[in-house]
Scaffold this motif. Structure first.
Motif, short mmCIF file in Angstrom:
data_model
loop_
_atom_site.label_atom_id
_atom_site.label_comp_id
_atom_site.label_asym_id
_atom_site.label_seq_id
_atom_site.Cartn_x
_atom_site.Cartn_y
_atom_site.Cartn_z
N HIS A 167 -22.33 32.91 40.56
CA HIS A 167 -22.85 31.76 39.82
C HIS A 167 -22.46 31.79 38.34
O HIS A 167 -22.53 30.76 37.67
CB HIS A 167 -24.37 31.72 39.92
CG HIS A 167 -24.88 31.65 41.32
ND1 HIS A 167 -24.25 30.95 42.30
CD2 HIS A 167 -25.98 32.22 41.90
CE1 HIS A 167 -24.92 31.08 43.44
NE2 HIS A 167 -25.95 31.84 43.22
N PHE A 168 -22.05 32.95 37.84
CA PHE A 168 -21.79 33.08 36.41
C PHE A 168 -20.31 33.31 36.08
O PHE A 168 -19.80 32.76 35.11
CB PHE A 168 -22.59 34.27 35.85
CG PHE A 168 -24.04 33.97 35.64
CD1 PHE A 168 -24.48 33.39 34.47
CD2 PHE A 168 -24.97 34.27 36.62
CE1 PHE A 168 -25.81 33.10 34.27
CE2 PHE A 168 -26.31 34.00 36.43
CZ PHE A 168 -26.74 33.41 35.25
N ASP A 169 -19.66 34.14 36.88
CA ASP A 169 -18.34 34.65 36.54
C ASP A 169 -17.27 33.83 37.27
O ASP A 169 -17.10 33.94 38.49
CB ASP A 169 -18.26 36.12 36.94
CG ASP A 169 -16.98 36.79 36.48
OD1 ASP A 169 -16.04 36.08 36.05
OD2 ASP A 169 -16.91 38.04 36.57
N ALA A 170 -16.54 33.01 36.52
CA ALA A 170 -15.52 32.14 37.12
C ALA A 170 -14.33 32.93 37.67
O ALA A 170 -13.52 32.39 38.43
CB ALA A 170 -15.03 31.12 36.09
N THR A 171 -14.20 34.21 37.29
CA THR A 171 -13.11 35.04 37.82
C THR A 171 -13.49 35.74 39.11
O THR A 171 -12.67 36.43 39.72
CB THR A 171 -12.68 36.10 36.78
OG1 THR A 171 -13.75 37.07 36.63
CG2 THR A 171 -12.40 35.46 35.44
N PHE A 172 -14.75 35.58 39.54
CA PHE A 172 -15.23 36.32 40.71
C PHE A 172 -14.69 35.73 42.00
O PHE A 172 -14.53 36.44 42.99
CB PHE A 172 -16.76 36.31 40.72
CG PHE A 172 -17.37 37.33 41.63
CD1 PHE A 172 -17.33 38.68 41.30
CD2 PHE A 172 -17.99 36.97 42.81
CE1 PHE A 172 -17.89 39.64 42.13
CE2 PHE A 172 -18.55 37.91 43.66
CZ PHE A 172 -18.50 39.26 43.30
N ARG A 173 -14.40 34.41 42.00
CA ARG A 173 -13.85 33.75 43.19
C ARG A 173 -12.36 33.49 42.99
O ARG A 173 -11.91 33.20 41.88
CB ARG A 173 -14.57 32.41 43.42
CG ARG A 173 -15.99 32.53 43.91
CD ARG A 173 -16.64 31.14 43.95
NE ARG A 173 -15.86 30.19 44.72
CZ ARG A 173 -16.03 29.95 46.03
NH1 ARG A 173 -16.98 30.59 46.68
NH2 ARG A 173 -15.27 29.08 46.66
N PRO A 174 -11.58 33.57 44.06
CA PRO A 174 -10.13 33.32 43.95
C PRO A 174 -9.80 31.93 43.42
O PRO A 174 -8.76 31.74 42.77
CB PRO A 174 -9.62 33.50 45.38
CG PRO A 174 -10.64 34.36 46.05
CD PRO A 174 -11.95 34.00 45.42
#
Length: 343
Positions: free
Chosen positions: A231-238
């Motif tokens: 929900h916070f880190d835009a780099t967490f999802r491909p």
């Protein structure tokens, strides 16, 4: 020296019977209500007006039922779903005591099931969570299950899948002490429809839609102290997108359901639910409901209505395809009991 930071639990870190005490206690006041009503178009009268609530036999207006849910849920995230791939479902949810301004909320969870996935890279964990107030009174209890990443290729634990009720029995619904709808003011509530006006199988298109903004979602997720990385880190999802908190979609859909269900005043049970597809900023959320059942209660003038609440990006009534899977525009499928005047 042991690390001082928390990387979150992985699938191997859960064992059936474990009881987790969640940090941090949270005192809830009217500021949370103001923010809740700013984030969502919530207008149910019982959660908006002391005078309306007093006319219904309560001392004053309780905080919105989903504030209880979000507060308790948020406490569990660092220990249950920080490393989750997905929040899969809910069952056996019951609101036991109303949340009042000034109450302090704490939460614990017991691990009641584990099952490694066939890919060996993740597994499903079931937990039963309880939220309590400062007096030790049970506010909310529910079961949820999440898919959690593994941190190694170690052996799979013994599979334990809990046997969960598909529906909370209406006899087990907890009615707030003193609740009385015999003097219910339909004009102030916003609609004339009472329990007898709803028929099993009826589908209600709630008409309105809300386009989700990134800023609103981020504010809501911080408000409920939900620390899930997706929900916070835009780099967490491909794909570089921040996934919307599923509870944000629940509250939006519940608020939209006012148009057609203004008299479904209090949520008292969560029978089941699924976050069918991911939701992202820019999506326009619409909602529709299906009446699944109705029941009597022991409280004067108070009935119970069982509803399927669906959040979608498309037309009302569409849920699954010919293959039985959720259609791609369906975001939420929630089954709950609410209290409504009988007339």
């Amino acid at each position: 020296m042991a690390p001082k930071t928390n990387a979150g639990r992985f699938f191997e870190d859960y064992a059936v019977g474990d009881v987790i005490t969640h940090a941090v206690p949270r005192t809830i006041k009217m500021g949370e209500r103001a923010l809740y009503h700013a984030l969502y178009p919530a207008r149910h009268a019982l959660h908006s007006s002391d005078q309306f609530a007093q006319n219904c036999g309560l001392p004053f207006s309780p905080l919105d039922d989903l504030i209880t849910f979000h507060t308790v849920f948020g406490k569990t995230v660092p220990d249950v779903s920080l490393n989750a791939v997905a929040n899969l479902g809910y069952a056996e949810g019951r609101w036991h005591t109303s949340l009042w301004p000034g109450d302090t909320v704490t939460a614990t969870s017991e691990v009641i099931g584990v099952k490694q996935n066939s890919n060996g890279k993740s597994g499903v964990v079931w937990v039963r969570t309880e939220g309590r107030n400062q007096h030790g009174e049970l506010l909310l209890s529910y079961v949820r299950w999440v898919m959690v990443r593994k941190k190694s290729d170690g052996p799979a634990p013994e599979t334990v899948i809990p046997d969960l009720a598909k529906v909370v029995d209406p006899a087990d619904l907890v009615i707030p002490q003193g609740l009385d709808f015999t003097k219910y003011d339909y004009a102030l509530a916003g609609e004339p429809h009472r329990l007898s006006d709803y028929k099993v199988g009826e589908v209600i298109d709630h008409v309105d839609g809300v386009t989700i903004e990134e800023a609103e979602h981020m504010m809501a997720t911080r408000l409920w102290q939900n620390t899930a990385k997706v929900h916070f880190d835009a780099t967490f999802r491909p794909d570089g997108k921040r996934l919307m908190y599923g509870g944000h979609v629940i509250s939006l859909a519940r608020a939209l359901s006012f148009n057609g269900l203004a008299n479904a005043q209090m949520i008292v049970a969560l029978n089941g639910g699924a976050h069918a597809n991911p939701c992202f900023a820019g999506d326009t959320v619409r909602a529709w409901s299906e009446v699944l059942d109705t029941a009597e209660t022991s409280a004067p003038g108070v009935g119970a209505i069982r509803l399927r609440l669906v959040a979608t990006k498309t037309a009302a009534g569409a849920l699954r395809g010919a293959d039985g899977k959720y259609l791609p525009d369906v975001l939420l499928d929630l089954d709950y009991w609410a209290l409504m005047p009988t007339g």
